[in-house]
Design an enzyme around this catalytic site. Sequence first.
Site, mmCIF file in Angstrom:
data_model
loop_
_atom_site.group_PDB
_atom_site.id
_atom_site.type_symbol
_atom_site.label_atom_id
_atom_site.label_comp_id
_atom_site.label_asym_id
_atom_site.label_seq_id
_atom_site.Cartn_x
_atom_site.Cartn_y
_atom_site.Cartn_z
ATOM 1 N N ARG A 9 6.410 23.693 79.275
ATOM 2 C CA ARG A 9 6.575 23.030 77.971
ATOM 3 C C ARG A 9 7.323 21.707 78.123
ATOM 4 O O ARG A 9 7.023 20.734 77.433
ATOM 5 C CB ARG A 9 7.292 23.976 76.998
ATOM 6 C CG ARG A 9 7.212 23.507 75.550
ATOM 7 C CD ARG A 9 7.726 24.550 74.602
ATOM 8 N NE ARG A 9 9.129 24.877 74.855
ATOM 9 C CZ ARG A 9 9.795 25.861 74.242
ATOM 10 N NH1 ARG A 9 9.165 26.619 73.349
ATOM 11 N NH2 ARG A 9 11.054 26.092 74.516
ATOM 12 N N LYS A 29 9.294 19.392 72.247
ATOM 13 C CA LYS A 29 10.741 19.489 72.015
ATOM 14 C C LYS A 29 11.384 18.121 72.245
ATOM 15 O O LYS A 29 12.196 17.935 73.142
ATOM 16 C CB LYS A 29 11.339 20.567 72.930
ATOM 17 C CG LYS A 29 11.881 21.766 72.134
ATOM 18 C CD LYS A 29 12.321 22.897 73.039
ATOM 19 C CE LYS A 29 13.466 23.686 72.437
ATOM 20 N NZ LYS A 29 13.117 24.459 71.240
ATOM 21 N N GLU A 63 6.916 25.805 60.181
ATOM 22 C CA GLU A 63 7.939 26.608 60.858
ATOM 23 C C GLU A 63 9.314 26.275 60.294
ATOM 24 O O GLU A 63 9.463 25.366 59.487
ATOM 25 C CB GLU A 63 7.912 26.359 62.374
ATOM 26 C CG GLU A 63 8.264 24.945 62.779
ATOM 27 C CD GLU A 63 8.433 24.781 64.294
ATOM 28 O OE1 GLU A 63 8.923 25.717 64.956
ATOM 29 O OE2 GLU A 63 8.092 23.696 64.796
HETATM 30 C C1 LIG Z 1 12.826 25.574 70.515
HETATM 31 C C2 LIG Z 1 12.130 25.644 69.207
HETATM 32 C C3 LIG Z 1 11.514 26.816 68.758
HETATM 33 C C4 LIG Z 1 11.645 28.132 69.482
HETATM 34 O O1 LIG Z 1 11.054 28.132 70.743
HETATM 35 P P1 LIG Z 1 11.489 29.246 71.794
HETATM 36 O O2 LIG Z 1 10.764 28.860 73.022
HETATM 37 O O3 LIG Z 1 11.076 30.540 71.256
HETATM 38 O O4 LIG Z 1 12.967 29.148 71.918
HETATM 39 C C5 LIG Z 1 10.789 26.772 67.588
HETATM 40 N N1 LIG Z 1 10.697 25.640 66.857
HETATM 41 C C6 LIG Z 1 11.302 24.504 67.238
HETATM 42 C C7 LIG Z 1 11.146 23.300 66.401
HETATM 43 C C8 LIG Z 1 12.039 24.482 68.424
HETATM 44 O O5 LIG Z 1 12.647 23.372 68.794
#
Ligand SMILES: *Cc1c(COP(=O)(O)O)cnc(C)c1O
Length: 337
Positions: A80, A183, A219
């Site tokens: 990722r 991210k 989300e």
């Molecule tokens: C990090 C994150 C998540 C959760 O991802 P995980 O890999 O499960 O920790 C979900 N939404 C956003 C916007 C994030 O930054």
Amino acid sequence: MVKIDWEKLTFAFMPTKSNIRFHYADGKWSEGELTSSYDITLSVAANVMHYGQAAFEGGKAFRCKDGKVRAFRPDENGKRLNSSARRLLMPEFPVEKFVEAVKTVVADNAEYVPPYGTGGSLYIRPVMFGTTPQIGVAPSKEYELVIMVMPVGAYYKGGIKPVDALVARDFDRAAPLGTGNIKAAGNYAASLLSSKHAHDNNCAVALFLDPATRTYIDEFGTSNFLAIDKNGNYVTSESQSILPSITNKSLMTVAADLGLKVERRKVRVEELADFTEVAACGTAVVITPVGRIFDGDKVYDYHLTEIGPVLRKLYDRMTGIQYGEVEDTHNWTVECC
Ligand SMILES: *Cc1c(COP(=O)(O)O)cnc(C)c1O
């Protein structure tokens, strides 16, 4: 041994013995270097300071029942990170080298991994950013990748408490085909105001809708949306502007293992009235049940005082795999020390 009151640990920053650093210059990544310093020397003209060429990751390592420390799916974090790097024109970092780096930094900080049974874990935070001093808008030539770790406590002390959520109608979390699915550091700066708005309204989290039409659920601020419908199916949003959560991906597999039907699809806001359990999911907490969701004058109330029964099962299975209590049939965990 370090003296830490494991029961009192929260999610606050805490320096540990070391972090590991890699430098990118002349088209290649350096070998990793462990350092005890948390400082960096950076030009104020560095790309990251002005144009935010930066992405981060979040993972965890756990002290298991057998005493060993294992990281949970670090390869997924590595992959990722590279998808973020591609979108932001940063250099990719080899996934195998990433997993080795995680093992190295976790092993070097073994004494900071909370003991089995405390509910704590070692949070792993990689961050990559452009360091070249430049004023023109262009990708940096040099980069730094730092992987830090810190012990974090059990989120739930004495029962899993539901939180309230506020549907964000002030700002969107991401542009429709923008950076919502990576991210990128900048996404989080831009989401702070909506999160503050949620907090000002006594809600722990903001729930974002799809930025193009505000019809579907995207989300929460830092975690994916999931729900259990009346038929006991696992429902989660499909959208190009959400972050592909590793927790959600793992929970979908666990749900299927437990015989649940998994639906990854567009979820209309009005469907909130039909679900029996709703939750946020992410590395930090695994599953946070949502008790109520406020959307203008509307309130969706799930009448929860504890985590619901279906989500409880998923939570127990996931944490069971992470702490080595349940067989890791999918080979998700990586031994560090
Ligand atoms: C990090 C994150 C998540 C959760 O991802 P995980 O890999 O499960 O920790 C979900 N939404 C956003 C916007 C994030 O930054």
